[in-house]
Design a protein around this motif. Structure first.
Motif, PDB file in Angstrom:
ATOM      1  N   UNK A  20       0.828  -1.194   0.000  1.00  0.00           N
ATOM      2  CA  UNK A  20       0.000   0.000   0.000  1.00  0.00           C
ATOM      3  C   UNK A  20       0.865   1.247   0.000  1.00  0.00           C
ATOM      4  N   UNK A  21       0.490   2.122  -0.894  1.00  0.00           N
ATOM      5  CA  UNK A  21       1.144   3.423  -0.917  1.00  0.00           C
ATOM      6  C   UNK A  21       0.265   4.373  -0.122  1.00  0.00           C
ATOM      7  N   UNK A  22       0.821   4.918   0.895  1.00  0.00           N
ATOM      8  CA  UNK A  22       0.067   5.830   1.747  1.00  0.00           C
ATOM      9  C   UNK A  22       0.612   7.239   1.559  1.00  0.00           C
ATOM     10  N   UNK A  23      -0.246   8.080   1.077  1.00  0.00           N
ATOM     11  CA  UNK A  23       0.142   9.482   0.883  1.00  0.00           C
ATOM     12  C   UNK A  23      -0.617  10.301   1.907  1.00  0.00           C
ATOM     13  N   UNK A  24       0.098  10.777   2.863  1.00  0.00           N
ATOM     14  CA  UNK A  24      -0.534  11.435   4.005  1.00  0.00           C
ATOM     15  C   UNK A  24       0.406  12.527   4.496  1.00  0.00           C
ATOM     16  N   UNK A  25      -0.133  13.698   4.543  1.00  0.00           N
ATOM     17  CA  UNK A  25       0.752  14.802   4.924  1.00  0.00           C
ATOM     18  C   UNK A  25       1.015  14.823   6.422  1.00  0.00           C
ATOM     19  N   UNK A  26       0.029  14.429   7.144  1.00  0.00           N
ATOM     20  CA  UNK A  26       0.193  14.486   8.588  1.00  0.00           C
ATOM     21  C   UNK A  26       0.862  13.206   9.084  1.00  0.00           C
ATOM     22  N   UNK A  27       2.010  13.403   9.673  1.00  0.00           N
ATOM     23  CA  UNK A  27       2.776  12.221  10.060  1.00  0.00           C
ATOM     24  C   UNK A  27       2.073  11.425  11.149  1.00  0.00           C
ATOM     25  N   UNK A  28       1.400  12.104  12.007  1.00  0.00           N
ATOM     26  CA  UNK A  28       0.702  11.383  13.073  1.00  0.00           C
ATOM     27  C   UNK A  28      -0.398  10.507  12.498  1.00  0.00           C
ATOM     28  N   UNK A  30      -0.565   9.544   9.530  1.00  0.00           N
ATOM     29  CA  UNK A  30       0.063   8.520   8.688  1.00  0.00           C
ATOM     30  C   UNK A  30       0.514   7.343   9.539  1.00  0.00           C
ATOM     31  N   UNK A  31       1.056   7.634  10.680  1.00  0.00           N
ATOM     32  CA  UNK A  31       1.524   6.551  11.537  1.00  0.00           C
ATOM     33  C   UNK A  31       0.367   5.683  12.012  1.00  0.00           C
ATOM     34  N   UNK A  32      -0.696   6.356  12.349  1.00  0.00           N
ATOM     35  CA  UNK A  32      -1.849   5.584  12.812  1.00  0.00           C
ATOM     36  C   UNK A  32      -2.367   4.641  11.721  1.00  0.00           C
ATOM     37  N   UNK A  33      -2.510   5.239  10.580  1.00  0.00           N
ATOM     38  CA  UNK A  33      -3.030   4.429   9.469  1.00  0.00           C
ATOM     39  C   UNK A  33      -2.070   3.287   9.153  1.00  0.00           C
TER      40      UNK A  33
END
Length: 552
Positions: A20-28, A30-33
């Motif tokens: 899975x490619x996760x594109x998420x600006x918010x690192x927090x 992103x980490x959760x996801x």
DNA sequence: GTTGGAATAT
DNA sequence: AATATTCCAA
């Protein structure tokens, strides 16, 4: 963690390992996801920059199966660029903004789904469905490399399922089992309607073919009538040792004998199956058996249900062994009394129908007749009802042979067609071969009549070599000359009947009905010989009949 | 209605 | 070409 197609081939525990490619600006966030995804054994690559992510996929540095892209509420542009440029990658858009227009835009731009934040495990668990959907619905050409293994693996899974349990094996069911939480789908907003997707047409097609009951029904249908006819007798009778062992499965003997010939071609409905005797009994009979054994690819029914379902009809494959039984039965009955039901009875081959036998008998007779000149055939036909012969006894020269017509061409032996199920002795009993009368051939089948008058050789050795194998077997080869047994099977295997008696019958028949064509092997007496015979018996010849030709 | 067999289809 | 299916008369 570059994933190759080989790595994914045979993806046994799909969807685990989904990349899975996760594109998420918010690192927090992103980490959760990421944590949730990894808890499901998904592999996650997190990107914080859209361009980086695009660069990654465009450079194919890593193979992804699905992308989860955050739509930034602050920057409208963020995320869409990726979505628009990653067409091959099933992309799930996500946002904490449930603006309908945003959601619609995402979908319009090709997102497979829009998920509202926060992304719960339930929401994330089934994202693999989009991968499957894409893998199966994208055209073959459009199928991205990353999805091909998915498709293959899913197909593999489906196949396994269908092989193991045929009755409930619908792909949708299988996939439900995988997900175990399909009810979560309802929570999903925009893209929830896509969830039927995994039940692709292709798979459904395959799944529909899995109805074993139907297969079985079909088998029964084609045979039930006929099977019933002789069920009583066949079930208790065992076939010869070398032969069919259908008896071991009296109910549906043909099941283990079905030879599948699939055809998933354009019309997709040409599959046909063949019923054949136990493959084991198709052992070589002669040197020509290469053909036979090569055809011996009968599949011991491994319950590949697609096969069953696609088949349209069962075809009896008349193998050497089966034909042998057939011939034995026919011989036993006598050609003129060999009717399908009786032959079937004698053959004791379960699963074989009267129709099968009738068809084969038709061909058998046809082949047999083709070996004879037409007149001879007629003669034979005429004799069938009057003469109790086990077979056409006489070799039939052309009726007009004595009138100067050229002898017929050398008739090929029946079955000498190179067919997989035939060999030179397929149609004729073993031992049958060409018979070339020799000059020394003399036959005096009728006492009191000169051989010269009635029993001339059918043809000179250089001409027509058609004396039936019957004559051959009956020992009509003269002067102790052995027939040319091309095959090793001893003639007695199939032929045992009183030759002389038979010969007498035929000759008497021929004499008593002079208007009928002479049977094969006989020719009309020459005028001279007739006159001589008359003279010998004290009968004066008629004055005007003093001359005649003397064909010899 | 069943059967055998020829004709015809697949 | 091989086999199945259909048709028809008995």
């Amino acid at each position: 963690m570059v994933c190759t197609a080989n790595d994914l081939h045979g993806w046994k525990d799909f969807p685990k390992g989904l990349r899975i490619l996760l594109l998420e600006r918010d690192s927090t966030s992103a980490s959760e996801i990421r944590a949730k995804l990894e808890a499901m054994d998904y592999h996650v690559s997190t990107f914080y920059d859209e361009n980086e992510a695009l660069s990654e996929i465009s450079n194919r540095l890593e193979v992804f199966h699905v992308a989860i892209v955050e739509v930034s509420t602050s920057s409208r542009q963020c995320g869409f660029k990726f979505l628009e440029n990653a067409k091959d990658l099933p992309t799930i858009m996500t946002s904490d903004n449930q603006c309908l227009s945003t959601m619609m835009k995402c979908i319009a731009l090709g997102a497979v789904e829009f998920l509202c934040k926060p992304l719960s495990e339930d929401k994330l668990r089934n994202i693999w469905q989009h991968v499957v959907h894409k893998a199966f619905n994208a055209g073959a050409s459009a199928l991205s490399e990353s999805l091909k293994p998915v498709k293959e693996s899913v197909e593999s899974i489906v196949q396994l399922q269908t092989d193991n349990g045929r009755h409930d094996s619908r792909i949708s069911i299988d996939l439900e089992n995988i997900s175990r939480s399909s009810d979560n789908d309802r929570e999903q907003s925009a893209g929830s309607d896509k969830y039927p997707a995994p039940s692709t047409p292709q798979l459904k097609q395959g799944a529909r073919l899995l109805d074993d009951g139907d297969c079985q029904e079909h088998t029964n249908c084609s045979n039930e009538k006929e099977s019933g006819e002789h069920e009583g007798e066949s079930k208790s009778v065992e076939t010869s040792s070398e032969n069919l062992n259908e008896g071991t499965q009296p109910q549906k003997p043909e099941r283990g004998l079905i030879k599948q010939e699939e055809d998933f071609g354009a019309n997709g409905s040409n599959g046909e199956s063949k019923v054949s005797p136990n493959p084991h009994d198709r052992r070589p009979l002669s040197s020509t058996d290469g053909n036979v054994t090569s055809s011996n690819k009968a599949v011991v029914l491994s319950d590949t249900c697609e096969n069953k379902a696609t088949r349209k009809k069962l075809k009896v494959e008349w193998t050497t062994e089966l034909h042998k039984k057939f011939v034995q039965a026919v011989e036993q009955l006598g050609v003129d009394q060999a009717i399908p039901s009786r032959v079937l009875e004698l053959m004791k081959v379960e699963g074989l129908t009267r129709h099968n036998v009738a068809s084969h008998l038709q061909k058998y007779r046809l082949h047999k007749r083709q070996m004879m000149p037409r007149e001879a055939d007629q003669r034979w036909q005429n004799h069938r009802d009057s003469v109790r012969l086990k077979r056409p006894i006489m070799a039939y020269p052309p009726h007009h042979y004595n009138h100067g017509l050229p002898p017929p061409p050398v008739y090929p032996m029946w079955g000498q067609t190179g067919s997989q199920t035939t060999n030179p002795q397929f149609w004729g009993p073993p031992g049958y071969t060409w018979w070339r009368p020799t000059e020394s051939w003399h036959w005096n089948p009728f006492p009191g009549v000169h051989v010269d008058a009635w029993g001339c050789p059918v043809l000179p050795a250089t001409q027509a070599p058609y004396l039936s194998y019957t004559q051959h077997m009956a020992g009509f080869h003269i002067n102790g000359k052995s027939p040319d047994y091309r095959y090793s099977m001893p003639p007695s295997s199939f032929e045992h009947y009183p030759a002389d008696e038979v010969v007498d019958k035929v000759v008497k028949e021929a004499i008593s009905k002079p208007w009928l064509p002479l049977p094969l092997g006989l020719k009309p007496p020459s005028t001279d010989s007739v006159l001589a015979e008359l003279s010998r018996q004290g009968i004066s010849p008629m004055p005007h009949c003093s001359k005649g030709s003397k064909p010899r």
